[in-house]
Each structure stands twice: as C-alpha cells, then as structure tokens.
Design a protein around this motif. Structure first.
Motif, PDB file in Angstrom:
ATOM      1  N   LEU A 209       9.367 -18.155  55.166  1.00 16.97           N
ATOM      2  CA  LEU A 209       9.785 -16.972  54.426  1.00 16.97           C
ATOM      3  C   LEU A 209      11.131 -16.501  54.951  1.00 16.97           C
ATOM      4  O   LEU A 209      11.380 -16.556  56.170  1.00 16.97           O
ATOM      5  CB  LEU A 209       8.748 -15.847  54.587  1.00 16.97           C
ATOM      6  CG  LEU A 209       7.366 -16.084  53.966  1.00 16.97           C
ATOM      7  CD1 LEU A 209       6.437 -14.934  54.328  1.00 16.97           C
ATOM      8  CD2 LEU A 209       7.467 -16.228  52.453  1.00 16.97           C
TER       9      LEU A 209
ATOM     10  N   LEU B 207       6.057  -5.420  55.027  1.00 15.25           N
ATOM     11  CA  LEU B 207       5.767  -6.831  54.733  1.00 15.25           C
ATOM     12  C   LEU B 207       4.342  -7.007  54.232  1.00 15.25           C
ATOM     13  O   LEU B 207       4.073  -7.847  53.349  1.00 15.25           O
ATOM     14  CB  LEU B 207       6.006  -7.682  55.985  1.00 15.25           C
ATOM     15  CG  LEU B 207       7.472  -7.863  56.402  1.00 15.25           C
ATOM     16  CD1 LEU B 207       7.554  -8.648  57.705  1.00 15.25           C
ATOM     17  CD2 LEU B 207       8.262  -8.585  55.307  1.00 15.25           C
ATOM     18  N   LEU B 208       3.398  -6.255  54.789  1.00 17.76           N
ATOM     19  CA  LEU B 208       2.019  -6.353  54.317  1.00 17.76           C
ATOM     20  C   LEU B 208       1.910  -5.907  52.854  1.00 17.76           C
ATOM     21  O   LEU B 208       1.223  -6.541  52.035  1.00 17.76           O
ATOM     22  CB  LEU B 208       1.103  -5.500  55.201  1.00 17.76           C
ATOM     23  CG  LEU B 208       0.730  -6.084  56.563  1.00 17.76           C
ATOM     24  CD1 LEU B 208      -0.034  -5.064  57.392  1.00 17.76           C
ATOM     25  CD2 LEU B 208      -0.103  -7.356  56.405  1.00 17.76           C
TER      26      LEU B 208
ATOM     27  N   VAL C 234       2.426  -9.498  45.824  1.00 19.85           N
ATOM     28  CA  VAL C 234       2.511 -10.865  45.302  1.00 19.85           C
ATOM     29  C   VAL C 234       1.128 -11.408  45.001  1.00 19.85           C
ATOM     30  O   VAL C 234       0.867 -12.003  43.934  1.00 19.85           O
ATOM     31  CB  VAL C 234       3.264 -11.773  46.293  1.00 19.85           C
ATOM     32  CG1 VAL C 234       3.178 -13.237  45.850  1.00 19.85           C
ATOM     33  CG2 VAL C 234       4.698 -11.338  46.426  1.00 19.85           C
ATOM     34  N   LEU C 235       0.180 -11.231  45.924  1.00 17.87           N
ATOM     35  CA  LEU C 235      -1.144 -11.835  45.775  1.00 17.87           C
ATOM     36  C   LEU C 235      -2.013 -11.112  44.748  1.00 17.87           C
ATOM     37  O   LEU C 235      -2.983 -11.698  44.236  1.00 17.87           O
ATOM     38  CB  LEU C 235      -1.856 -11.853  47.142  1.00 17.87           C
ATOM     39  CG  LEU C 235      -1.189 -12.720  48.216  1.00 17.87           C
ATOM     40  CD1 LEU C 235      -1.927 -12.588  49.539  1.00 17.87           C
ATOM     41  CD2 LEU C 235      -1.154 -14.180  47.782  1.00 17.87           C
TER      42      LEU C 235
ATOM     43  N   GLU D  35       4.302  -5.887  50.548  1.00 16.53           N
ATOM     44  CA  GLU D  35       4.961  -6.860  49.676  1.00 16.53           C
ATOM     45  C   GLU D  35       4.082  -8.097  49.482  1.00 16.53           C
ATOM     46  O   GLU D  35       4.017  -8.664  48.380  1.00 16.53           O
ATOM     47  CB  GLU D  35       6.317  -7.248  50.253  1.00 16.53           C
ATOM     48  CG  GLU D  35       7.348  -6.121  50.204  1.00 16.53           C
ATOM     49  CD  GLU D  35       8.697  -6.553  50.760  1.00 16.53           C
ATOM     50  OE1 GLU D  35       8.750  -7.678  51.334  1.00 16.53           O
ATOM     51  OE2 GLU D  35       9.669  -5.793  50.642  1.00 16.53           O
ATOM     52  N   SER D  36       3.405  -8.508  50.541  1.00 16.55           N
ATOM     53  CA  SER D  36       2.493  -9.656  50.416  1.00 16.55           C
ATOM     54  C   SER D  36       1.338  -9.324  49.482  1.00 16.55           C
ATOM     55  O   SER D  36       0.923 -10.150  48.642  1.00 16.55           O
ATOM     56  CB  SER D  36       1.948 -10.043  51.795  1.00 16.55           C
ATOM     57  OG  SER D  36       2.993 -10.414  52.660  1.00 16.55           O
TER      58      SER D  36
ATOM     59  N   ALA E 259       7.756  -9.266  60.925  1.00 21.34           N
ATOM     60  CA  ALA E 259       7.323 -10.646  60.696  1.00 21.34           C
ATOM     61  C   ALA E 259       6.764 -11.271  61.971  1.00 21.34           C
ATOM     62  O   ALA E 259       5.757 -11.997  61.943  1.00 21.34           O
ATOM     63  CB  ALA E 259       8.488 -11.468  60.158  1.00 21.34           C
TER      64      ALA E 259
ATOM     65  N   LEU F  19      -5.555  -5.313  52.667  1.00 22.64           N
ATOM     66  CA  LEU F  19      -4.279  -4.657  52.963  1.00 22.64           C
ATOM     67  C   LEU F  19      -4.504  -3.296  53.597  1.00 22.64           C
ATOM     68  O   LEU F  19      -3.874  -2.950  54.613  1.00 22.64           O
ATOM     69  CB  LEU F  19      -3.459  -4.514  51.672  1.00 22.64           C
ATOM     70  CG  LEU F  19      -2.253  -3.567  51.745  1.00 22.64           C
ATOM     71  CD1 LEU F  19      -1.214  -4.118  52.719  1.00 22.64           C
ATOM     72  CD2 LEU F  19      -1.649  -3.351  50.362  1.00 22.64           C
TER      73      LEU F  19
ATOM     74  N   TYR G 259       3.746 -18.570  43.327  1.00 22.42           N
ATOM     75  CA  TYR G 259       3.760 -18.738  44.797  1.00 22.42           C
ATOM     76  C   TYR G 259       2.902 -19.933  45.216  1.00 22.42           C
ATOM     77  O   TYR G 259       3.312 -20.779  46.020  1.00 22.42           O
ATOM     78  CB  TYR G 259       3.272 -17.440  45.445  1.00 22.42           C
ATOM     79  CG  TYR G 259       2.998 -17.548  46.926  1.00 22.42           C
ATOM     80  CD1 TYR G 259       4.028 -17.694  47.845  1.00 22.42           C
ATOM     81  CD2 TYR G 259       1.684 -17.502  47.408  1.00 22.42           C
ATOM     82  CE1 TYR G 259       3.768 -17.785  49.204  1.00 22.42           C
ATOM     83  CE2 TYR G 259       1.417 -17.596  48.755  1.00 22.42           C
ATOM     84  CZ  TYR G 259       2.459 -17.742  49.662  1.00 22.42           C
ATOM     85  OH  TYR G 259       2.193 -17.836  50.998  1.00 22.42           O
TER      86      TYR G 259
ATOM     87  N   ARG H 181       1.500 -14.641  41.834  1.00 22.07           N
ATOM     88  CA  ARG H 181       0.643 -15.425  42.738  1.00 22.07           C
ATOM     89  C   ARG H 181       0.593 -16.885  42.305  1.00 22.07           C
ATOM     90  O   ARG H 181       0.621 -17.798  43.130  1.00 22.07           O
ATOM     91  CB  ARG H 181      -0.750 -14.819  42.751  1.00 22.07           C
ATOM     92  CG  ARG H 181      -1.734 -15.570  43.646  1.00 22.07           C
ATOM     93  CD  ARG H 181      -3.023 -14.799  43.791  1.00 22.07           C
ATOM     94  NE  ARG H 181      -3.982 -15.509  44.616  1.00 22.07           N
ATOM     95  CZ  ARG H 181      -5.142 -15.003  45.033  1.00 22.07           C
ATOM     96  NH1 ARG H 181      -5.461 -13.755  44.677  1.00 22.07           N
ATOM     97  NH2 ARG H 181      -5.958 -15.696  45.773  1.00 22.07           N
TER      98      ARG H 181
END
Length: 684
Positions: A72, A37-38, A44-45, A40-41, A82, A14, A54, A51
C-alpha cells in the motif's frame, strides 16, 4: 479478514479496533493516523464495487508466481499509523525493520519530536515481540541478534531506557538457549560453534563456576539439566579444554572439583578411543592428585588400561564397596576377570558416553591389540623393571650401611633431606595456595555433572591418596599366555586363552606416570651420542660448575613470562648439571621448593643404584604462557622438547629416551620475596 466477510461484520470489527487502541504510550497523532487508515480500509471493504476491484488486484498479483508483493502507498503523515497496524497484525519483525529504517538518515525525524518518540517506542515493542516469535520457532540465535539490534537502536536514540533494560534482560535469559542453538550445529560450522563455546564459558562465569549458583535466571537444577543436555553436542577435545580451564579457575571464578573430574573422564575417553594411553596416564595423574575420595575403582580401571594389572587389582580391592564386590563376583571368579568386567561397564556407562565425536564400543581386546598401546605398555614394563632393580640394589647397600656415593653433588643435595623422595612430584594443587572456597561444596550424588556411579567429591580433611605400588611383579606373575593378552582375552570370555608369549612391540616415547620422563631437567644439557656409538667415559678431572641461564633470585612482585622462563631454564640447567655429575652453579634450594630438591637427590640415588654414572639431559623450552596468576602463585603452560641418555661408569649407554615433545603446567610459588619452582603436571 476473510473474503466472505460481510459489510456488517467489517464495520463491527472497525469499531472494536477503534475502541481498543494500543496502550503502550503512543502519541495522539500516531493513534489518529492509525484510526484514519482503519476507517479507509473499512470503507473499501464495505463498498461492494471497490471491494471487488481490490480483490481482483490481489488475485492478479497472486498469479505472478510470487514475483510481486502486495503493498500500500501510505503518505508520510500516516506512516506511523501503518506501522502500528503492521505490528498489530503480528508482523513484528517487519514492523521493527521498517521503524529502524525510518529512524536512520535521511529519513530520521527531528530529535525530540513526537515522531521520533513513536518510532522508538514501536521499534522496541516490535523487537521484543519478534524475538518471542523466533524463540517459539527455536531460532534462539536469530532472536538474540534481533534483541541486540534493538538494544543498539535504543542506545543510539537515547530514548526508552525501560524498554532497553527489558531487552537486555530478555537477551540474558536467552543465553543458555543460544548455547544450545549454536553447539548443536554441524561440526563444519566452526565459527558458530566457537561462538557457542564462548557463550558457554560466559554462562559458567556468570554463575560463579560450574558448581556456582549466582544466576537467579537459571536455578541450579535447571542449569544441571541444561548442562547434561549440551554435553552431547561437544566433542571430546572441546570438553577436555573447557573442563581443564574450569578446573584451574581464574581471578573471578574458583577452581572446580567437578570440572577436574569431568576433564579426567574426557582425557580417558580420548585416550581409549584414539588408542593413546599417554592421555589415560595424564588423566590418572590428575584424578589421583585431585585428592577426592572414592576414586579407587576408577583409578583401577585406568591402571588396567595402562597395563598395570597388579596395581589395578589392588586399587579395586581397596576401593570397591560391598555392592560393587557382589556385582563383580557375578561376572567372574578371578580378580582380573572381575576387574575387566567392571572396566568395560565403566567405559560404556561413564567414559565413552556423552561426546559428539566418539562412537566406539568398550572393547578391551581391540584396545590392547593396538600397536601403540602395546608399545606403551612394553616400554612402561621395561622402566618398571629398571626401577625395581634399582630399588633392590639400593636396599642391599642400605642394609650394609655402606655410603651410597661420595659424589659432592649428591652430598650437597642430600643435606636438604630425602624423606619425601617417594612423594609424587606431580602432586596437585600446590600446597602454597589455600583450598578452594568452602562454599564450593561437592554436589549431591544425583547431580547430573557426575557421570559416575560413585560420586567424587573434594574433601579437604581426607588425606590425598598416594600412588599405588608398581605392578610389575604382579604383571610378571600372570600365566603363560602373556601379560598383554591377559586383559584382552579375559574381557571377551574371562577365560585363559593360551597365547604364546608377548606380542612384538615397537618403542614409544615415554609418558608413563610411574616413571615420569624428566621434562623438568636441563635446558642446556649435553646432546646424547648416536645410538650405535658408545659415549666417552667421563673425565677424571673435577667437573666444572654449570653456568646459570638467567638472573636469580627472582624477586619481582609480578614477574612476566620472560622472567619466569629464565627462572625455569636456570632450574632445568641445575638439574641437568646434577644428573650429569657436575656441581650446579646455583644451589638447587635457591630455585625450587624443598620437595623438588629432595626428589632430585632421590633420582640421583636411583641412578647410582641401577648402575648409571651420568645422565645427559637435553631440554629446550619452546614456549611459555601464563595460565593463571595470584599474588603468590603462578601457573604457566610450557612446551618442552626433552631427551636423555644414561651412561655407566665406562661410558656405555644404559638407557636412552628419544627427543620427545611435552606440554606441562609448571607452578611457581613465592616464598617471602623469592619466586621458586613448585612442581609441574602434564597437560593433554
């Protein structure tokens, strides 16, 4: 990112992505949306529970047999981010399609807004990247279509002019690959192949002709390698049509000696493969008229395929170099055996290779066993015999110093001179026009355009080779196994295999270059009588002058097709009247060049010498289309239906040519302010 990637690696990746944003000039708002967006990703991961949920959703979608596609939901405020991530992930074509949709109503952003600028920039970058990906998969035409869509989008938005120029440059560089992509498709894909042929002509015109070098993106050597490759994807008729057009040139591209040579090879290949010797005769005429030195061995092969053995042997003897003579000597002791061996090798190596639709062995025995070939050679032989007899009679009369005729028609034509009666009336190109651009020099012997060992080249200083003498006498002198069998048997064993006499042959419409059928005579000549009914004797009264077909002289600076047709019809009527013993209404010299007038006078003398009192000719111009035009020269393709009947003094039929369709290229030249007929040659 792989499923086994741990949270620490996710956070490290990231930070790298955040530290290395795209540098193409996107606005701060677009880059911020990407960063959000990066993050937020990564959240999650790096969270084990989120994760796991997901990944479970992804696995569930994977069990639906491909019916559902992962996606998404992105709010409009982060849509640009995006699209940037989609592009960076290598899905350039998807990113381009999405950006293009966003630029179209009703989603189109306000003109001049930051969002419009970002979408346009992204569409251009994604378009070029997607085109490169398609090129890597050898989908050149699809890559070109993608670039064309991108160029259209850039022009519509009026933004990113530099990107537009880059895409246009990329599209131009794709041209030879598109040609290859389209022409290698199946022959049933007619639309795609037609587009490929159009692009090929565009490519050659961009270079300034087949021998041109006006395309810096495709150097001469690269173009020659490319051209050698694509020839194998073209049919023989496609090559005849293409090379014939390039040989004639146009307003922007000079004529090509290379194209003329290749067109002659393609015509010869078509004639041999399809057993149509009239095409070989047309190729021989064009090759001879091109004036290129070093062609005698090739002309010898063409004469052999037309059944002119003595002429073929003479051409081969005159044109073969010591190395070729030594090679021929290893393949037979007799001249005809040597010539047959060379002809087979020439057909296999230079003529029949390189066509998509020709797969045939150079079998001379099978070629001469064909009924159409036999009929053509037999008819040619009869015509040569008549010409030889006519020349013999003419020579006897000349030695006795007796006047040939008191015909006022012939006397009026004779005043124009007959010294050039032996000239080839199909000589090409027209001497009215200057030679081709000196910059269009012949290619070196290693040039892949030249498919022959002996490289033909245009030479303005060297005299044009004249047609070899008729071979009827030598052909008659062959041993008793027969003229037609000789070449066929010698090519298989080069030994005389006894055949008793000539094979039965059926008549064929004339197309021989040794005595051209007269497609340049009378548009309104008298129709020939039935075959079984003798024609009536010509009346003793003085013949009435022929009526002109159209206004002459033609003085328009830029005559149209109807005016040229009227001029040609008038000339054809004038020739028909003279051959029929009538006085032309208009002097021939007012309609045609002096060479054609002398040729007409010589033809009248030959008719008288062989006992022909009148020759009734019927021609009908069925179509005329201007092919090329300069201020002082016009070439037009003309479709003509022709027939003739030769009568003696008692009205008995001496010879007859049945109604036959011809397609000729007629040349019109301007002398001062007046247009005249210069000459013609057959088209394929």
């Amino acid at each position: 990112m792989r499923p086994a990637t741990d949270a620490q690696t996710v956070l490290h990746t990231l930070q790298q992505r955040l530290d290395r944003p795209p540098e193409q000039g996107f606005t701060a708002a677009a880059l911020e949306a990407r960063a959000v967006l990066l993050r937020e990703s990564a959240d999650v991961l790096s969270d084990p529970e989120r994760r796991q949920a997901y990944e479970a959703e992804l696995m569930a979608l994977d069990t639906e047999d491909g019916a559902l596609t992962p996606g998404l939901d992105v709010p409009p405020s982060r849509e640009m981010g995006a699209l940037l991530l989609l592009w960076e992930a290598g899905l350039a074509i998807d990113a381009f399609d999405a950006a293009r949709r966003c630029l179209q109503p009703p989603q189109a952003p306000a003109l001049g807004s930051h969002r419009e600028a970002d979408l346009t920039l992204l569409a251009g970058e994604a378009c070029r990247m997607g085109a490169r990906e398609l090129q890597g998969r050898r989908q050149f035409e699809r890559a070109a279509q993608l670039l064309q869509e991108g160029i259209t989008l850039m022009r519509r938005t009026g933004r990113q002019p530099e990107q537009q120029r880059q895409m246009e440059h990329d599209l131009a560089d794709l041209l030879p690959f598109r040609v290859l992509d389209l022409l290698r498709r199946d022959l049933s894909a007619t639309d795609e192949r037609a587009e490929g042929l159009n692009l090929l002509e565009m490519l050659v015109e961009r270079r300034g002709g087949l021998e041109g070098d006006g395309d810096p993106a495709l150097p001469r050597k690269d173009f020659q390698d490319f051209f050698k490759q694509i020839r194998h994807y073209l049919t023989v008729q496609e090559q005849v049509d293409l090379f014939s057009r390039w040989a004639s040139g146009n307003a922007t591209t000079p004529g090509s000696a290379t194209a003329e040579f290749l067109a002659c090879l393609a015509l010869t290949a078509s004639g041999f493969a399809q057993r149509k010797p009239e095409r070989i005769a047309a190729a021989q005429l064009r090759l001879e008229a091109s004036g290129q030195p070093g062609l005698q061995p090739f002309l010898a092969c063409q004469h052999l395929l037309l059944g002119r053995v003595a002429t073929a042997e003479a051409c081969f003897s005159q044109g073969a170099d010591p190395a070729l003579r030594a090679w021929a000597a290893e393949h037979g002791s007799e001249p005809l055996a040597q010539l047959c061996a060379y002809c087979c090798d020439w057909l296999r190596r230079d003529v029949l290779a390189g066509y998509r639709d020709i797969e045939i062995d150079p079998d001379l025995e099978a070629y001469f066993a064909d009924r159409d070939v036999q009929a053509y050679v037999e008819q040619l032989d009869r015509r040569q015999n008549r010409e030889l007899q006519g020349r013999s009679h003419a020579g006897t009369e000349a030695m006795s110093a007796a006047p040939l005729t008191t015909d006022p028609v012939l006397d009026s034509l004779a005043s124009r001179g007959t010294a050039a009666s032996s000239e080839d009336p199909m000589r090409w190109p027209d001497p009215l026009e200057p030679a081709a651009d000196p910059a269009s020099l012949p290619l070196e012997s290693s040039d892949p355009f030249r498919t022959a060992t002996t490289t033909p080249a245009r030479s303005s200083a060297a005299p044009r080779p004249r047609r070899a003498p008729l071979g009827a006498a030598g052909w008659k002198a062959l041993p008793g196994w027969g003229r037609m069998a000789a070449a066929a048997v010698l090519v298989s064993a080069f030994v005389a295999a006894g055949l008793a006499g000539m094979m039965a042959l059926r008549p064929l419409s004339p197309a021989s270059p040794d005595k051209q059928p007269k497609p340049g005579v009378g548009a309104t000549g008298t129709s020939p009588p039935p075959a079984d009914t003798p024609a009536k004797s010509p009346p003793a009264a003085k013949p009435q002058p022929a009526r002109a077909a159209g206004p002459v002289p033609l003085t328009s600076a830029e005559p149209d097709e109807s005016q040229l047709r009227a001029l040609l019809e008038t000339w054809l009527q004038t020739k028909a009247a003279a051959l029929d013993g009538r006085t032309p209404a208009i002097p021939p010299a007012d309609l045609a060049r002096e060479r054609l007038v002398r040729e007409l006078a010589a033809e009248l003398r030959r008719n008288r010498a062989r006992g022909v009192s009148r020759e009734q000719v019927t021609t009908e111009i069925q179509g005329l289309r201007i092919d090329t035009r300069t201020p002082r020269r016009i070439a037009a393709a003309v479709d003509i239906r022709y027939s003739d009947t030769a009568l003696d003094a008692q009205g008995k039929v001496v010879d007859r040519t049945p109604a036959t369709n011809f397609r000729n290229l007629y040349i019109f030249g301007r002398e001062g302010e007046v247009w005249k007929v210069v000459g013609f040659r057959p088209l394929s």
